[in-house]
Motif scaffolding. Structure first.
Motif, short mmCIF file in Angstrom:
data_model
loop_
_atom_site.label_atom_id
_atom_site.label_comp_id
_atom_site.label_asym_id
_atom_site.label_seq_id
_atom_site.Cartn_x
_atom_site.Cartn_y
_atom_site.Cartn_z
N LEU A 143 40.23 32.33 41.40
CA LEU A 143 39.20 33.45 41.35
C LEU A 143 39.50 34.77 41.02
CD1 LEU A 143 36.22 33.50 42.80
CD2 LEU A 143 37.38 34.24 44.89
N ILE A 144 38.46 35.48 40.30
CA ILE A 144 38.70 36.68 40.34
C ILE A 144 37.71 37.58 41.07
CG2 ILE A 144 38.39 38.72 38.33
CD1 ILE A 144 39.25 36.53 36.27
N SER A 145 38.18 38.47 41.72
CA SER A 145 37.12 39.23 42.70
C SER A 145 37.03 40.85 42.16
CB SER A 145 37.45 39.14 44.02
OG SER A 145 36.40 39.84 44.96
N ILE A 146 36.25 41.31 41.65
CA ILE A 146 36.14 42.68 41.15
C ILE A 146 35.13 43.47 41.85
CG2 ILE A 146 36.26 44.58 39.16
CD1 ILE A 146 38.74 43.03 39.21
N MET A 147 35.11 44.62 42.47
CA MET A 147 33.98 45.19 43.05
C MET A 147 33.02 45.79 42.04
SD MET A 147 35.85 48.56 44.85
CE MET A 147 34.93 48.50 46.12
N TRP A 148 31.74 45.78 42.45
CA TRP A 148 30.63 46.50 41.38
C TRP A 148 30.80 47.86 41.54
CZ3 TRP A 148 26.14 42.81 40.24
CH2 TRP A 148 25.46 43.51 39.24
#
Ligand code: PMP
Length: 375
Positions: A143-148
């Motif tokens: 999973l990749i999780s990058i804040m907007w």
């Protein structure tokens, strides 16, 4: 008191309060059947789900109500990790995320999942080159999780490019959109994002309610995700527990109002921000430096440092008149990891404050604030 800490939480909109009030009397459980107060509760929850989906440009069945963005972040990351446990895949996120992402990353590490942190530049935007390398490496991440949008400095990441790249390499993508909701247009129908976290109290809704957006694929099938909370199977078997109807109704109303007034609010907050930054430059030119970027940013978050001033002392001195903060309310006892990730020294962090504006703020409040700062 002047309230300039809207990134921490926002005041409840009177329209939202009005919408919630009947449901403090109407006590029906929306999971019960046939009798009117249960059916009315079910309808109210469905209407709220529709409003949240409309604000985001997704299907109503992709909206899973949770207690807020902290829970949504936990649910999505732990849920995906659990479904792929033992696969040897790693988890990719950025150094400037909210603590509810970074602490989950620390937890995953204790369970044997490798975590890769992408750096951010001096403006708080993720390093796209480093991210591209992690995406195209031999073993794709789970999973990749990058804040907007960043909650401390307001930097906006290029989520369209990052999500397309993730899709190209078949990697699930999550974004924490807590701060962008209602501030910039979001249309998930146009973007290949599988998971989104949002929270009601950042858009003038009640606290303790938010949502995990879990997108279905082209065939209408939800991705594999283990629930964080097991029980009676509410929220499509993904988040059990009796639904908090008044809070959900409030969140729905807040989403409806946010969508209706998006452009007006965006323009209003952007013009307040320009006025504030111009006044800070005008009156404190020799000691002021902005930690927030000047472009690709959310309207309304201004992180600024005053050379030679101790932030906690300043915030305390301002407290009877103006509410501002030194950064995230969720990690207020530690020096900001976000400011550190953009290259600020400890001294610079200790002289920085975050001023965050909302639709309810005015030019007069900014003038008063500047007057108070000038002493
Ligand atoms: N993510 C971000 C970017 C936030 O700003 C916040 C709120 N500070 C959260 C997550 C947590 O949201 P909640 O308060 O709904 O748990």
């Amino acid at each position: 008191m002047i309230y300039f800490d809207n990134a921490a939480t926002t005041p409840l909109d009177p329209e939202v309060r009005e919408a919630m009030l009947p449901y403090l009397h109407e006590f029906g459980n929306p999971s019960s059947k046939y009798y009117p107060i249960a059916e009315r509760a079910k309808e109210a929850v469905q209407a709220a789900r529709n409003s949240v989906a409309e604000l985001l440009g997704c299907d109503a069945e992709e909206v899973i109500f949770t207690s807020g963005a902290t829970e949504s972040n936990n649910m999505i990351i732990k849920g995906v990790a659990d479904a792929f446990w033992g696969s040897g895949k790693n988890f990719v996120t950025s150094a400037a995320e909210h603590s509810s992402i970074l602490e989950v990353a620390n937890y995953l590490q204790t369970k044997g999942i490798r975590v890769e942190l992408v750096n951010v530049d001096a403006a708080g935007h993720v390093n796209m080159e480093q991210l591209r390398q992690l995406i195209t490496q031999n073993e794709p991440p789970l999973l990749i999780s990058i804040m907007w949008g960043n909650n401390e400095v307001g930097s906006l990441n290029d989520i369209a490019t990052i999500s397309s790249l993730s899709k190209q390499y078949n990697i699930p993508f999550h974004t924490d959109a807590t701060q962008v909701l209602g501030k910039v247009p979001v249309c998930l129908a146009d973007l290949p994002i599988q998971y989104v976290s949002i929270s009601s109290h950042k858009i003038h809704g009640p606290k303790g309610i938010g949502a995990a957006i879990i997108r279905k694929d082209e065939l209408g099938i939800r991705p594999r995700l283990s629930p964080l909370i097991h029980g009676g199977g509410q929220e499509f078997d993904l988040r059990s527990g009796t639904l908090n109807v008044p809070a959900i109704v409030g969140f729905g109303k807040a989403a409806e109002v946010a969508k209706r007034d998006l452009t007006i609010n965006q323009n209003h907050i952007a013009s307040l921000e320009s006025y504030l930054t111009a006044k800070l430059k005008e009156h404190f030119e020799s000691i002021v430096t902005f930690n927030s970027p000047s472009s690709n940013k959310l309207p309304g978050i201004v992180n600024v440092r005053f050379k030679g001033i101790h932030n906690e002392l300043l915030i305390k001195k301002l407290a009877p008149y103006v509410a501002v903060s030194s950064g995230s309310a969720c990690s207020s006892s530690k020096p900001s990891h976000v400011l550190s990730s953009i290259g600020c020294s400890l001294d610079e962090i200790r002289s920085s404050i975050r001023i965050s504006l909302s639709k309810f703020n005015t030019i007069e409040e900014i003038e008063k604030f500047i007057g108070i700062l000038r002493g």
